[in-house]
Design a protein around this motif. Sequence first.
Motif, PDB file in Angstrom:
ATOM      1  N   THR A 213       1.050  -1.520   0.097  1.00 41.72           N
ATOM      2  CA  THR A 213      -0.098  -0.645  -0.006  1.00 41.72           C
ATOM      3  C   THR A 213       0.839   0.788  -0.161  1.00 41.72           C
ATOM      4  O   THR A 213      -0.218   2.262   0.063  1.00 41.72           O
ATOM      5  CB  THR A 213      -0.597   0.210   1.379  1.00 41.72           C
ATOM      6  OG1 THR A 213      -0.364  -0.194   1.925  1.00 41.72           O
ATOM      7  CG2 THR A 213      -2.067  -1.289   1.398  1.00 41.72           C
ATOM      8  N   LEU A 214       2.135   0.939  -0.017  1.00 41.69           N
ATOM      9  CA  LEU A 214       3.184   2.620   0.277  1.00 41.69           C
ATOM     10  C   LEU A 214       4.261   1.675  -1.053  1.00 41.69           C
ATOM     11  O   LEU A 214       5.128   3.534  -0.664  1.00 41.69           O
ATOM     12  CB  LEU A 214       4.174   2.376   1.936  1.00 41.69           C
ATOM     13  CG  LEU A 214       2.743   2.976   3.124  1.00 41.69           C
ATOM     14  CD1 LEU A 214       3.897   2.577   4.088  1.00 41.69           C
ATOM     15  CD2 LEU A 214       2.084   3.160   3.148  1.00 41.69           C
ATOM     16  N   GLU A 445      -5.745   7.842  16.741  1.00 43.85           N
ATOM     17  CA  GLU A 445      -4.611   8.992  16.599  1.00 43.85           C
ATOM     18  C   GLU A 445      -3.494   8.528  16.171  1.00 43.85           C
ATOM     19  O   GLU A 445      -3.380   8.403  14.948  1.00 43.85           O
ATOM     20  CB  GLU A 445      -4.306   9.022  18.008  1.00 43.85           C
ATOM     21  CG  GLU A 445      -5.454  10.175  18.916  1.00 43.85           C
ATOM     22  CD  GLU A 445      -6.249   9.290  19.910  1.00 43.85           C
ATOM     23  OE1 GLU A 445      -6.201   8.303  19.801  1.00 43.85           O
ATOM     24  OE2 GLU A 445      -7.532  10.072  19.996  1.00 43.85           O
ATOM     25  N   ALA A 446      -3.146   6.644  15.938  1.00 47.12           N
ATOM     26  CA  ALA A 446      -1.969   5.829  15.363  1.00 47.12           C
ATOM     27  C   ALA A 446      -3.176   6.000  13.917  1.00 47.12           C
ATOM     28  O   ALA A 446      -2.015   6.106  12.975  1.00 47.12           O
ATOM     29  CB  ALA A 446      -2.076   4.235  16.298  1.00 47.12           C
ATOM     30  N   VAL A 449      -2.278   8.493  11.951  1.00 48.95           N
ATOM     31  CA  VAL A 449      -1.190   8.162  11.772  1.00 48.95           C
ATOM     32  C   VAL A 449      -0.239   7.607  10.267  1.00 48.95           C
ATOM     33  O   VAL A 449       0.080   8.240   8.947  1.00 48.95           O
ATOM     34  CB  VAL A 449      -0.230   8.408  12.297  1.00 48.95           C
ATOM     35  CG1 VAL A 449       1.026   8.525  11.899  1.00 48.95           C
ATOM     36  CG2 VAL A 449      -0.139   9.850  14.123  1.00 48.95           C
ATOM     37  N   MET A 450      -2.121   6.605  10.625  1.00 53.41           N
ATOM     38  CA  MET A 450      -1.422   5.963   9.200  1.00 53.41           C
ATOM     39  C   MET A 450      -1.289   6.525   8.612  1.00 53.41           C
ATOM     40  O   MET A 450      -0.693   6.165   7.005  1.00 53.41           O
ATOM     41  CB  MET A 450      -1.440   4.710   9.353  1.00 53.41           C
ATOM     42  CG  MET A 450      -1.269   3.740  10.549  1.00 53.41           C
ATOM     43  SD  MET A 450      -1.668   1.601  10.935  1.00 53.41           S
ATOM     44  CE  MET A 450      -1.010   1.418  12.244  1.00 53.41           C
ATOM     45  N   ARG A 452      -1.846   9.332   7.267  1.00 52.51           N
ATOM     46  CA  ARG A 452      -1.062  10.658   7.340  1.00 52.51           C
ATOM     47  C   ARG A 452      -0.188  10.694   6.072  1.00 52.51           C
ATOM     48  O   ARG A 452       0.291  10.616   5.077  1.00 52.51           O
ATOM     49  CB  ARG A 452      -0.497  11.013   8.412  1.00 52.51           C
ATOM     50  CG  ARG A 452      -1.945  12.475   9.018  1.00 52.51           C
ATOM     51  CD  ARG A 452      -1.033  13.637   9.583  1.00 52.51           C
ATOM     52  NE  ARG A 452      -1.676  13.574  10.821  1.00 52.51           N
ATOM     53  CZ  ARG A 452      -0.892  14.721  11.895  1.00 52.51           C
ATOM     54  NH1 ARG A 452      -0.419  15.296  10.988  1.00 52.51           N
ATOM     55  NH2 ARG A 452      -1.394  14.156  12.600  1.00 52.51           N
ATOM     56  N   ILE A 453       0.163   9.305   6.904  1.00 53.90           N
ATOM     57  CA  ILE A 453       1.448   8.717   6.213  1.00 53.90           C
ATOM     58  C   ILE A 453       1.039   7.856   4.652  1.00 53.90           C
ATOM     59  O   ILE A 453       2.121   8.050   3.721  1.00 53.90           O
ATOM     60  CB  ILE A 453       2.708   7.184   7.015  1.00 53.90           C
ATOM     61  CG1 ILE A 453       3.051   8.236   7.950  1.00 53.90           C
ATOM     62  CG2 ILE A 453       3.428   6.178   5.547  1.00 53.90           C
ATOM     63  CD1 ILE A 453       3.396   7.002   8.904  1.00 53.90           C
ATOM     64  N   LYS A 454       0.305   7.111   4.553  1.00 50.33           N
ATOM     65  CA  LYS A 454      -0.291   6.669   3.753  1.00 50.33           C
ATOM     66  C   LYS A 454      -0.591   7.884   2.255  1.00 50.33           C
ATOM     67  O   LYS A 454       0.098   7.764   1.267  1.00 50.33           O
ATOM     68  CB  LYS A 454      -2.132   5.823   3.392  1.00 50.33           C
ATOM     69  CG  LYS A 454      -2.602   5.949   1.927  1.00 50.33           C
ATOM     70  CD  LYS A 454      -2.084   4.780   1.552  1.00 50.33           C
ATOM     71  CE  LYS A 454      -2.819   4.080   0.361  1.00 50.33           C
ATOM     72  NZ  LYS A 454      -2.295   3.189  -0.692  1.00 50.33           N
ATOM     73  N   SER A 456       1.005  10.340   2.358  1.00 50.56           N
ATOM     74  CA  SER A 456       2.335  11.846   1.656  1.00 50.56           C
ATOM     75  C   SER A 456       2.331  10.847   0.759  1.00 50.56           C
ATOM     76  O   SER A 456       3.516  10.982   0.057  1.00 50.56           O
ATOM     77  CB  SER A 456       2.386  11.931   2.980  1.00 50.56           C
ATOM     78  OG  SER A 456       3.561  10.623   3.619  1.00 50.56           O
ATOM     79  N   LEU A 457       2.610   9.701   0.627  1.00 47.76           N
ATOM     80  CA  LEU A 457       3.436   8.539  -0.169  1.00 47.76           C
ATOM     81  C   LEU A 457       2.789   8.104  -1.110  1.00 47.76           C
ATOM     82  O   LEU A 457       3.438   7.557  -2.346  1.00 47.76           O
ATOM     83  CB  LEU A 457       3.910   7.288   0.663  1.00 47.76           C
ATOM     84  CG  LEU A 457       4.601   7.460   1.381  1.00 47.76           C
ATOM     85  CD1 LEU A 457       5.347   6.594   1.964  1.00 47.76           C
ATOM     86  CD2 LEU A 457       6.629   8.299   0.809  1.00 47.76           C
ATOM     87  N   LEU A 469      -5.106  -0.311   5.881  1.00 50.89           N
ATOM     88  CA  LEU A 469      -5.988   0.817   6.783  1.00 50.89           C
ATOM     89  C   LEU A 469      -7.338   0.375   6.605  1.00 50.89           C
ATOM     90  O   LEU A 469      -8.237   0.144   5.935  1.00 50.89           O
ATOM     91  CB  LEU A 469      -5.964   2.144   5.950  1.00 50.89           C
ATOM     92  CG  LEU A 469      -4.351   2.432   5.873  1.00 50.89           C
ATOM     93  CD1 LEU A 469      -4.230   4.236   5.301  1.00 50.89           C
ATOM     94  CD2 LEU A 469      -4.143   3.195   8.161  1.00 50.89           C
TER      95      LEU A 469
END
Lengths: 474, 474
Positions: A213-214, A445-446, A449-450, A452-454, A456-457, A469
């Motif tokens: 996924t990333l 919350e976690a 964050v996951m 947001r990372i997904k 951003s990439l 997710l």
Amino acid sequence: MSATATTDAVTLPHPALDGLTASLRDLLGARCSTAQSEREHHGHGESYHPTRAPDVVCYPATTEEVSRILALCHQAKVPVIPFGAGTSLEGHVVALHGGVCLDLSRMQRIIAVNTEDLDCVIEPGVTRKQLNEHLRDTGLFFPVDPGADATLGGMTATRASGTNAVRYGTMKDNVLALTVVLADGTVLKTGGRARKSSAGYDLTRLFVGSEGTLGVITEITLKLYGIPEASSVAVCSFPDVGAAVSCAIETIQSGIQVARVELLDETCMRAINLHNGLSYPETATLFIEFHGTQAGVEQQSTAMHAIALGHGGSGWRHAASAEERTKLWQARHNLHYALLALRPGASSWGTDACVPISELATCITEIREHAKDAPFPVPALGHVGDGNFHMGFLIKMDSPAEIAEAERLNALLVNRAIDLGGTCTGEHGVGYGKSKFLRREYGDEAIAVMRRIKQSLDPDNILNPGKVLPPASP
Amino acid sequence: MSATATTDAVTLPHPALDGLTASLRDLLGARCSTAQSEREHHGHGESYHPTRAPDVVCYPATTEEVSRILALCHQAKVPVIPFGAGTSLEGHVVALHGGVCLDLSRMQRIIAVNTEDLDCVIEPGVTRKQLNEHLRDTGLFFPVDPGADATLGGMTATRASGTNAVRYGTMKDNVLALTVVLADGTVLKTGGRARKSSAGYDLTRLFVGSEGTLGVITEITLKLYGIPEASSVAVCSFPDVGAAVSCAIETIQSGIQVARVELLDETCMRAINLHNGLSYPETATLFIEFHGTQAGVEQQSTAMHAIALGHGGSGWRHAASAEERTKLWQARHNLHYALLALRPGASSWGTDACVPISELATCITEIREHAKDAPFPVPALGHVGDGNFHMGFLIKMDSPAEIAEAERLNALLVNRAIDLGGTCTGEHGVGYGKSKFLRREYGDEAIAVMRRIKQSLDPDNILNPGKVLPPASP
């Protein structure tokens, strides 16, 4: 098994698909296919999950080709689903939203084996057995061993482990570096060959377990290990699952370094006896292996035997020969098929959770109690040194009632594991089968964050969409 | 040592600083200080880097307070620099752009020790020695041991390791989960207490080694280990560094599981002799430790001794008593001070790199050749089982010529390590001292991914700005 239902996910064909397919054909020739049989083969793993075939299947041969395929898909905003040996257990490879399946199984080069440094560099389509076969004359081996002969790319992407994890760790611990292609086709390296580093963010561990996924993994640097001078395998029976688990805990706590410690319940032992013509007592049993020097192995074995006696262990027995050892571990590795044979015509829904080891007996015992009236066998087994266990629901896939009962038991088991401080999956990964449990495990919350990372990439969400997710709102 | 120069970074006082300080005082009372002595104490670690004091020092006591402090700083867009024991070696804690120092050393609770599960939950201000002192009667220990008695929060943030890493791994391998406060004050947990998990992105490993640039760590779940039944320590001399390293490589390759294998060159041995009144041969030496059963330890030791003889090893000698063992490792741990005593008035610029073990002898030998005319001693030492080594430049900080020569040698060493497939730092972290090397190590593409992650989690760049990531353009 291959599942029979297809997913509810209904998406229209991607408007850019025809143009994209033409471009992929230009790039790959016959290594780009839209044949129905190939598409269907790539629409499922080995799990109970509903299938959905991709629109196109591509067989890239190099990182450069993967990069060009991703650049094309990115431009067309069409989903890309990486595929290895097709042995996934949580629907990782189901093309929920159609798109392009990236079958990496032909990227099978072993690029380098650095015996002095105890590492190797491989392509993602190499399977664990192929790698160990290749290493045979070097005195080295790669220890991570999920049940299936999965590709090392798939094992990296799902953070797989297996029976050796208590001694050698999981894929998280054994990947030194990766080459990854990002959603837009950018190629990057996450590290070098140093055994450790504190230089910057740990991109290696970010991509390990990200399930496509990333980014798409196209090269893997792995740790290798010297084959130990001596190893020893023992089998021991226990009055019940709780006693077997307590013995494993006390062993690990006392500093005895087992290489493997596998729990099998009475149903597993019955299946193993039937399938392999063996005659073990059909009760909770540990399969144990020690690695080290000859004397060290003997002392460890003696020490654990004493602990086993204190927990009601009986019939402690060493595998006398290398042949007997191999036979025993083969029986363990083929357990999936042995269990299926207990109920002809049934499929196995194998679930997976991991808890702090002190909670393992509680967790397994509770779920076994819930499952005792189930209209199908529910064997329990586990890598008990890690607190990781599996239950199998041997169900008829044409019975909605059995599927519903398996779903109920699965949710009970996973939620209980999380409540005991554990995780919804120790080694099978999330796919889409476990994504609904992730929020309970990590909290909003976690998960944010996951996400947001997904974002951003992979801002257009083309990489294996719908996996890992959970949906945006609880 | 504390450095003498201050950084070139010139930033105006943050416009919102006065208001922010008042709010922090409201929140923390006397635990918020702007006293010059406290600010100066918090402007440097133990390295040669120029200092810069923060504007305010806060001493939070709870995760909730850290969250409220971050929310205030986020609103005011004022930098926040986490601080532990102040033992950092690459300028991690220097307040390059002023702002608020978050001194976490008072968060020292050991929240839980779960002996059955071999884990514990602690606050970030607990030091490694405090933890092991606390564990003394449990039969368990925590193995990661950098030279200083650092806080476990700082060790987590820099992905620290030490002499035991070859056997027990680094902080990356020994942190099970974290509580982290994000830039805006959001609190999250990165996992539970399961020994392994393949559930979702590995946020734990993302924050381990992020050096306070992605979030502030306020709670840590650590793995613990049973104290081995037996351990054995040996010392062996070698004709040169290359022979000592080759012995270590062959040992590890042959499957012998050393717990520690430390290289000390002739300068280090001279310092150890002088400082501790000992009389070891002043030549390249390995300090070795084995853990296991009594018989296993003896067999491993015998096997490694045979390997050592094949590499010209001589004077193989066991520490006869626990007392002698302790004395030997204390001498190793206090080496920093012993080296300083070689040149009164000098400071030690200790650098750190890690290479594939097959390149270790080459790398050290080459840099020693470059350093042989340096106007100061350049001792070399290393955790050779990992390929991790240090060189110390024993320079006078008031000599620009010596500083320049140390800078030249440091860059030579780091660049050579990277070119050999290694990393610019094995265990000290990046801080701002090593950030200029990160692009060469990872390439633009990986740096861009790190930057995207930083931006997605800390868009205003308030968390330890100027650390880890290199400047935007090459």
